[in-house]
Write a protein that holds these residues in place. Structure first.
Motif, short mmCIF file in Angstrom:
data_model
loop_
_atom_site.label_atom_id
_atom_site.label_comp_id
_atom_site.label_asym_id
_atom_site.label_seq_id
_atom_site.Cartn_x
_atom_site.Cartn_y
_atom_site.Cartn_z
N GLY A 1 0.77 -1.28 -0.02
CA GLY A 1 0.01 0.04 0.14
C GLY A 1 0.78 1.29 -0.03
O GLY A 1 1.83 1.19 0.53
N VAL A 2 0.35 2.15 -0.71
CA VAL A 2 1.15 3.62 -0.65
C VAL A 2 0.16 4.69 -0.45
O VAL A 2 -1.06 4.62 -1.07
CB VAL A 2 1.88 3.80 -1.85
CG1 VAL A 2 3.01 2.70 -2.28
CG2 VAL A 2 1.08 3.95 -3.36
N VAL A 3 0.66 5.77 -0.27
CA VAL A 3 -0.08 7.20 -0.06
C VAL A 3 0.66 8.07 -0.89
O VAL A 3 2.12 8.19 -0.76
CB VAL A 3 -0.06 7.79 1.35
CG1 VAL A 3 -0.89 9.11 1.43
CG2 VAL A 3 -0.98 6.83 2.50
N VAL A 4 -0.15 8.55 -1.76
CA VAL A 4 0.35 9.43 -2.90
C VAL A 4 0.06 10.69 -2.84
O VAL A 4 -1.40 10.99 -2.68
CB VAL A 4 0.39 8.77 -4.25
CG1 VAL A 4 0.78 9.48 -5.41
CG2 VAL A 4 1.02 7.55 -4.57
N ASP A 5 0.70 11.94 -2.97
CA ASP A 5 0.31 13.04 -3.15
C ASP A 5 -0.39 13.70 -4.54
O ASP A 5 -0.23 12.87 -5.27
CB ASP A 5 1.08 14.23 -2.45
CG ASP A 5 2.47 14.67 -3.26
OD1 ASP A 5 2.39 13.99 -4.31
OD2 ASP A 5 3.47 15.13 -2.70
N ALA A 6 -0.73 14.84 -4.51
CA ALA A 6 -1.25 15.42 -5.70
C ALA A 6 -0.11 15.37 -6.94
O ALA A 6 -0.38 15.40 -8.04
CB ALA A 6 -1.82 16.80 -5.68
N GLU A 7 1.25 15.47 -6.55
CA GLU A 7 2.20 15.30 -7.54
C GLU A 7 2.73 13.95 -7.99
O GLU A 7 3.67 13.93 -8.58
CB GLU A 7 3.35 16.40 -7.15
CG GLU A 7 3.13 17.72 -7.37
CD GLU A 7 2.26 18.17 -6.62
OE1 GLU A 7 2.27 18.19 -5.09
OE2 GLU A 7 1.27 18.83 -6.92
N GLY A 8 2.11 13.13 -7.23
CA GLY A 8 2.68 11.64 -7.61
C GLY A 8 3.67 11.27 -6.66
O GLY A 8 4.35 9.95 -6.87
N GLU A 9 3.96 12.14 -5.62
CA GLU A 9 5.00 11.67 -4.64
C GLU A 9 4.48 10.58 -3.63
O GLU A 9 3.70 10.62 -3.32
CB GLU A 9 5.66 12.59 -3.93
CG GLU A 9 6.43 13.92 -4.92
CD GLU A 9 7.59 13.06 -5.38
OE1 GLU A 9 8.47 12.67 -4.67
OE2 GLU A 9 7.95 13.34 -6.54
N ILE A 10 5.40 9.66 -3.27
CA ILE A 10 4.83 8.60 -2.41
C ILE A 10 5.27 9.12 -1.21
O ILE A 10 6.46 9.51 -0.86
CB ILE A 10 5.69 7.30 -2.70
CG1 ILE A 10 5.40 6.66 -4.04
CG2 ILE A 10 5.39 6.20 -1.47
CD1 ILE A 10 6.48 5.58 -4.47
N LEU A 11 4.36 9.19 -0.28
CA LEU A 11 4.52 9.94 1.17
C LEU A 11 4.66 8.79 2.12
O LEU A 11 5.13 8.94 3.30
CB LEU A 11 3.25 10.64 1.54
CG LEU A 11 3.08 11.89 0.60
CD1 LEU A 11 1.78 12.48 1.00
CD2 LEU A 11 4.18 12.98 0.51
N ALA A 12 4.23 7.37 2.07
CA ALA A 12 4.29 6.44 3.16
C ALA A 12 3.89 5.13 2.43
O ALA A 12 3.13 4.90 1.28
CB ALA A 12 3.32 6.62 3.85
N GLY A 13 4.70 4.22 2.56
CA GLY A 13 4.48 2.73 2.00
C GLY A 13 4.28 1.68 3.28
O GLY A 13 5.41 1.67 4.09
N VAL A 14 3.56 0.66 2.90
CA VAL A 14 3.52 -0.42 3.76
C VAL A 14 3.14 -1.81 3.05
O VAL A 14 2.49 -1.81 2.15
CB VAL A 14 2.23 -0.23 4.71
CG1 VAL A 14 1.94 -1.78 5.49
CG2 VAL A 14 2.48 0.88 5.81
#
Length: 300
Positions: A17-30
């Protein structure tokens, strides 16, 4: 925190799983091991989202996108033929079940299609074919910015194009499909690798070391992938072709081998040579979770 999206890549062995911001940057991954069976898959996915909520300190109330192997009805959020996951029944209602558990909207897409959207985000190109070389061989297509699923959800099933009527029987019931030559499972059968080294890595290392059998097998495999690229390119003429899937962990070695095979195939054809298929090839960096990022983009 600005607007973010959550994406899950559910596979037989792991759920990422990932959290992605509006620019497509990965903020967190599990990453978690996938529990098999219907309840197990939903439980694992929910656990990954809760872990992402904990990692970001945010409730993550937006849509969750899911990429999963199998035949997906995107409108209904249901999946069937999800190989190796042990899901119940004909159509499994993953979207509703996971959405109820998490209290958010869930959208579901085939994992190769999700990865294709991730390849668009990674490359900045919106006209591409993504070739997934994993256990099987399949492709996703984004043409002029639109994902092409096909009328029966079968767009990009290039692995099941038969190329050798006397070849190996494929799991699809046809004989001599491209997948029987150019996939991770084909490599594992041709070059079994004891221990922790994946067969593709072991084969390419042996070929690099000069083993004649390994060189022949590597070249046959690369020619199979090149044939898939050529078929796709002649059908839809994409601007870019991105190689991904488990075998793409080989990185630049894979791109070079497939490019070389494409050049060989074009050597006797001025027409093919003029299309510069080898020059259109890219490979997904091994550290980039292309399917999970693409799944996050589904939420938009």
């Amino acid at each position: 925190m600005g607007p973010v999206n959550v994406g899950l890549d559910i596979g037989a062995t792991k759920t990422l799983g990932v959290v992605v911001d509006a620019e497509g940057e990965i903020l967190a991954g599990v990453r978690e091991a996938t529990e098999p069976g219907s309840d197990g898959v939903v439980r694992t996915a929910a656990r990954v989202v809760e872990a992402l909520r904990a990692a970001t300190g945010e409730p993550l109330p937006g849509t969750v996108g899911v990429g999963i192997p199998g035949l997906v009805d995107h409108e209904r959020g249901v999946v069937k033929h999800a190989v190796n996951l042990g899901l119940d029944g004909d159509w499994f209602e993953l979207g509703d079940l996971l959405g109820d558990r998490l209290g958010v909207r869930v959208v579901v897409e085939n994992d190769v299609n999700a990865a294709t959207l991730g390849a668009v985000a990674m490359s900045g190109e919106d006209d591409l074919v993504y070739v997934s070389i994993g256990t099987g061989l399949a492709a996703g297509l984004v043409l002029e910015g639109r994902l092409r699923r096909g009328d029966h959800g079968a767009a990009g099933e290039v692995g099941h194009i038969p190329v050798d009527p006397n070849g190996v029987l494929c799991e699809c019931g046809q004989r001599g499909c491209l997948e029987t030559l150019a996939s991770g499972s084909a490599l594992a059968a041709a070059w079994p690798s004891p221990g922790q080294v994946p067969p593709a890595q072991a084969l390419f290392a042996a070929a690099q070391g000069g083993d004649p059998k390994a060189i022949a097998l590597r070249d046959e495999f690369a020619a199979g992938v090149a044939s898939a690229v050529r078929v796709l390119a002649l059908a839809v003429d994409p601007r870019t072709v991105v190689l991904g899937g488990g075998v793409a962990q080989l990185g630049e070695q894979l791109r070079v081998a497939v490019a070389s095979a494409l050049l060989d195939q074009a050597a006797s054809s001025p027409f093919l040579a003029s299309l510069d298929l080898a020059g259109r090839l890219r490979v997904v960096p091994s550290s980039y979770p292309v399917a999970a990022v693409g799944a996050a983009l589904l939420g938009r």
